[in-house]
Design a protein around this motif. Sequence first.
Motif, PDB file in Angstrom:
ATOM      1  N   ASN A   1       0.830  -1.211   0.000  1.00 59.72           N
ATOM      2  CA  ASN A   1       0.000   0.000   0.000  1.00 59.72           C
ATOM      3  C   ASN A   1       0.863   1.258   0.000  1.00 59.72           C
ATOM      4  OD1 ASN A   1      -2.852  -0.582  -0.134  1.00 59.72           O
ATOM      5  ND2 ASN A   1      -2.616  -1.639   1.824  1.00 59.72           N
ATOM      6  N   ASN A   2       2.159   1.133   0.335  1.00 62.52           N
ATOM      7  CA  ASN A   2       3.084   2.267   0.277  1.00 62.52           C
ATOM      8  C   ASN A   2       3.643   2.493  -1.123  1.00 62.52           C
ATOM      9  OD1 ASN A   2       2.965   2.935   3.021  1.00 62.52           O
ATOM     10  ND2 ASN A   2       4.551   1.453   3.542  1.00 62.52           N
ATOM     11  N   PHE A   3       3.539   1.497  -1.989  1.00 63.70           N
ATOM     12  CA  PHE A   3       4.175   1.584  -3.306  1.00 63.70           C
ATOM     13  C   PHE A   3       3.765   2.821  -4.101  1.00 63.70           C
ATOM     14  CE2 PHE A   3       4.871  -0.125  -7.756  1.00 63.70           C
ATOM     15  CZ  PHE A   3       6.240   0.068  -7.730  1.00 63.70           C
ATOM     16  N   PRO A   4       2.502   3.247  -4.051  1.00 57.59           N
ATOM     17  CA  PRO A   4       2.152   4.470  -4.797  1.00 57.59           C
ATOM     18  C   PRO A   4       2.960   5.703  -4.377  1.00 57.59           C
ATOM     19  CG  PRO A   4       0.171   3.271  -4.221  1.00 57.59           C
ATOM     20  CD  PRO A   4       1.314   2.597  -3.498  1.00 57.59           C
ATOM     21  N   LYS A   5       3.521   5.704  -3.176  1.00 62.10           N
ATOM     22  CA  LYS A   5       4.329   6.842  -2.719  1.00 62.10           C
ATOM     23  C   LYS A   5       5.658   6.918  -3.456  1.00 62.10           C
ATOM     24  CE  LYS A   5       2.445   6.515   1.948  1.00 62.10           C
ATOM     25  NZ  LYS A   5       2.740   6.176   3.351  1.00 62.10           N
ATOM     26  N   TRP A   6       6.131   5.789  -4.003  1.00 66.82           N
ATOM     27  CA  TRP A   6       7.445   5.790  -4.649  1.00 66.82           C
ATOM     28  C   TRP A   6       7.492   5.044  -5.985  1.00 66.82           C
ATOM     29  CZ3 TRP A   6      10.299   1.136  -4.902  1.00 66.82           C
ATOM     30  CH2 TRP A   6       9.831   0.092  -4.105  1.00 66.82           C
ATOM     31  N   SER A   7       6.342   4.722  -6.518  1.00 66.39           N
ATOM     32  CA  SER A   7       6.274   3.999  -7.786  1.00 66.39           C
ATOM     33  C   SER A   7       6.646   4.892  -8.971  1.00 66.39           C
ATOM     34  CB  SER A   7       4.855   3.461  -8.004  1.00 66.39           C
ATOM     35  OG  SER A   7       4.701   3.020  -9.337  1.00 66.39           O
ATOM     36  N   PRO A   8       7.686   4.525  -9.726  1.00 72.59           N
ATOM     37  CA  PRO A   8       8.011   5.304 -10.924  1.00 72.59           C
ATOM     38  C   PRO A   8       6.921   5.156 -11.993  1.00 72.59           C
ATOM     39  CG  PRO A   8       9.341   3.320 -10.861  1.00 72.59           C
ATOM     40  CD  PRO A   8       8.585   3.381  -9.552  1.00 72.59           C
ATOM     41  N   PHE A   9       6.214   4.035 -11.965  1.00 70.31           N
ATOM     42  CA  PHE A   9       5.168   3.789 -12.957  1.00 70.31           C
ATOM     43  C   PHE A   9       3.966   4.695 -12.703  1.00 70.31           C
ATOM     44  CE2 PHE A   9       7.517  -0.112 -12.036  1.00 70.31           C
ATOM     45  CZ  PHE A   9       8.195  -0.240 -13.238  1.00 70.31           C
ATOM     46  N   LEU A  10       3.628   4.893 -11.445  1.00 69.77           N
ATOM     47  CA  LEU A  10       2.532   5.795 -11.090  1.00 69.77           C
ATOM     48  C   LEU A  10       2.945   7.250 -11.347  1.00 69.77           C
ATOM     49  CD1 LEU A  10      -0.365   5.684 -10.058  1.00 69.77           C
ATOM     50  CD2 LEU A  10       0.522   5.879  -7.741  1.00 69.77           C
ATOM     51  N   ALA A  11       4.219   7.551 -11.138  1.00 68.24           N
ATOM     52  CA  ALA A  11       4.710   8.905 -11.444  1.00 68.24           C
ATOM     53  C   ALA A  11       4.609   9.177 -12.939  1.00 68.24           C
ATOM     54  CB  ALA A  11       6.153   9.061 -10.971  1.00 68.24           C
ATOM     55  N   GLN A  12       4.850   8.148 -13.763  1.00 64.61           N
ATOM     56  CA  GLN A  12       4.768   8.299 -15.214  1.00 64.61           C
ATOM     57  C   GLN A  12       3.332   8.254 -15.721  1.00 64.61           C
ATOM     58  OE1 GLN A  12       7.350   5.196 -16.752  1.00 64.61           O
ATOM     59  NE2 GLN A  12       9.111   5.993 -15.630  1.00 64.61           N
ATOM     60  N   ASP A  13       2.443   7.596 -14.973  1.00 66.45           N
ATOM     61  CA  ASP A  13       1.033   7.467 -15.356  1.00 66.45           C
ATOM     62  C   ASP A  13       0.162   7.683 -14.111  1.00 66.45           C
ATOM     63  OD1 ASP A  13      -1.482   6.836 -16.348  1.00 66.45           O
ATOM     64  OD2 ASP A  13      -1.053   4.705 -16.633  1.00 66.45           O
ATOM     65  N   PRO A  14      -0.090   8.947 -13.736  1.00 63.53           N
ATOM     66  CA  PRO A  14      -0.843   9.240 -12.511  1.00 63.53           C
ATOM     67  C   PRO A  14      -2.276   8.694 -12.515  1.00 63.53           C
ATOM     68  CG  PRO A  14       0.188  11.228 -13.391  1.00 63.53           C
ATOM     69  CD  PRO A  14       0.370  10.153 -14.405  1.00 63.53           C
ATOM     70  N   ASN A  15      -2.796   8.324 -13.662  1.00 57.56           N
ATOM     71  CA  ASN A  15      -4.156   7.779 -13.735  1.00 57.56           C
ATOM     72  C   ASN A  15      -4.197   6.263 -13.591  1.00 57.56           C
ATOM     73  OD1 ASN A  15      -5.376  10.331 -14.148  1.00 57.56           O
ATOM     74  ND2 ASN A  15      -4.719  10.266 -16.275  1.00 57.56           N
ATOM     75  N   GLN A  16      -3.048   5.654 -13.349  1.00 53.99           N
ATOM     76  CA  GLN A  16      -2.977   4.203 -13.195  1.00 53.99           C
ATOM     77  C   GLN A  16      -3.870   3.761 -12.031  1.00 53.99           C
ATOM     78  OE1 GLN A  16       0.510   2.095 -11.245  1.00 53.99           O
ATOM     79  NE2 GLN A  16       0.948   1.728 -13.413  1.00 53.99           N
ATOM     80  N   GLU A  17      -4.605   2.679 -12.258  1.00 51.90           N
ATOM     81  CA  GLU A  17      -5.420   2.089 -11.194  1.00 51.90           C
ATOM     82  C   GLU A  17      -4.620   0.977 -10.550  1.00 51.90           C
ATOM     83  OE1 GLU A  17      -8.993   0.769 -13.106  1.00 51.90           O
ATOM     84  OE2 GLU A  17      -9.549   2.791 -13.728  1.00 51.90           O
ATOM     85  N   TYR A  18      -4.767   0.827  -9.241  1.00 55.87           N
ATOM     86  CA  TYR A  18      -4.019  -0.214  -8.538  1.00 55.87           C
ATOM     87  C   TYR A  18      -4.830  -0.732  -7.362  1.00 55.87           C
ATOM     88  CZ  TYR A  18      -2.888   3.828  -5.630  1.00 55.87           C
ATOM     89  OH  TYR A  18      -2.973   4.946  -4.863  1.00 55.87           O
ATOM     90  N   GLU A  19      -4.454  -1.942  -6.937  1.00 51.28           N
ATOM     91  CA  GLU A  19      -5.156  -2.598  -5.835  1.00 51.28           C
ATOM     92  C   GLU A  19      -4.200  -3.600  -5.193  1.00 51.28           C
ATOM     93  OE1 GLU A  19      -9.030  -5.542  -5.228  1.00 51.28           O
ATOM     94  OE2 GLU A  19      -8.322  -5.106  -7.253  1.00 51.28           O
ATOM     95  N   VAL A  20      -4.209  -3.647  -3.858  1.00 49.88           N
ATOM     96  CA  VAL A  20      -3.430  -4.636  -3.122  1.00 49.88           C
ATOM     97  C   VAL A  20      -4.359  -5.786  -2.771  1.00 49.88           C
ATOM     98  CG1 VAL A  20      -2.108  -5.102  -1.022  1.00 49.88           C
ATOM     99  CG2 VAL A  20      -1.804  -2.929  -2.241  1.00 49.88           C
ATOM    100  N   LYS A  21      -3.918  -7.000  -3.075  1.00 48.90           N
ATOM    101  CA  LYS A  21      -4.696  -8.199  -2.756  1.00 48.90           C
ATOM    102  C   LYS A  21      -3.903  -9.047  -1.779  1.00 48.90           C
ATOM    103  CE  LYS A  21      -7.230  -8.369  -7.107  1.00 48.90           C
ATOM    104  NZ  LYS A  21      -7.606  -9.201  -8.252  1.00 48.90           N
TER     105      LYS A  21
END
Length: 176
Positions: free
Chosen positions: A50-70
């Motif tokens: 759940n912390n990954f969005p804070k440092w994800s280069p992929f989310l930085a490159q695509d701020p509209n990316q959807e994500y979910e932790v399972k």
Amino acid sequence: MILTIIGVALIAFIGFGLYKASKLQTIQIKKSVTINGTIEETFDMVKYLNNFPKWSPFLAQDPNQEYEVKGTDGTIGAQYHWNGNKGKDLGYQEIMKIESNKFIGMKCDIQKPFKAQPTFDYSFEKTTSGIKVTQDFKVESGLIDAFFMWLFGAKKEMARTNQQGMELLKKSIENN
């Protein structure tokens, strides 16, 4: 005559490309960063997906990316699923191994834009300068996929993205 020259040039290009691609069938990229923080907060920033969005280069490159932790976050088997770039990027990463405050091993299952199963291993070490985090990225591919990675400079782009992720990890902890 012109067709012969074009044919020879094309064969030479493909031959050279396949030679270069044979060296890209296994790619390993190591990146390190030293963070001014505690071993626990640094380790937990990576361990808890759940912390990954804070440092994800992929989310930085695509701020509209959807994500979910399972699964149970921060444990072996927890998965971070993503869907980005308007459906063109799809996959997940899964925690495979945890050694408290020392090591986290993850595997990815990328579905789009290409199929791959890279691994990301993170090691953590206390130093006099701070916490040294080393990311060891590995991916294997077939010769044809490697040819296209060579053709489009994918290894250089992977290295740039991995470095960006490590810098964002440092920033997320030091600016917290």
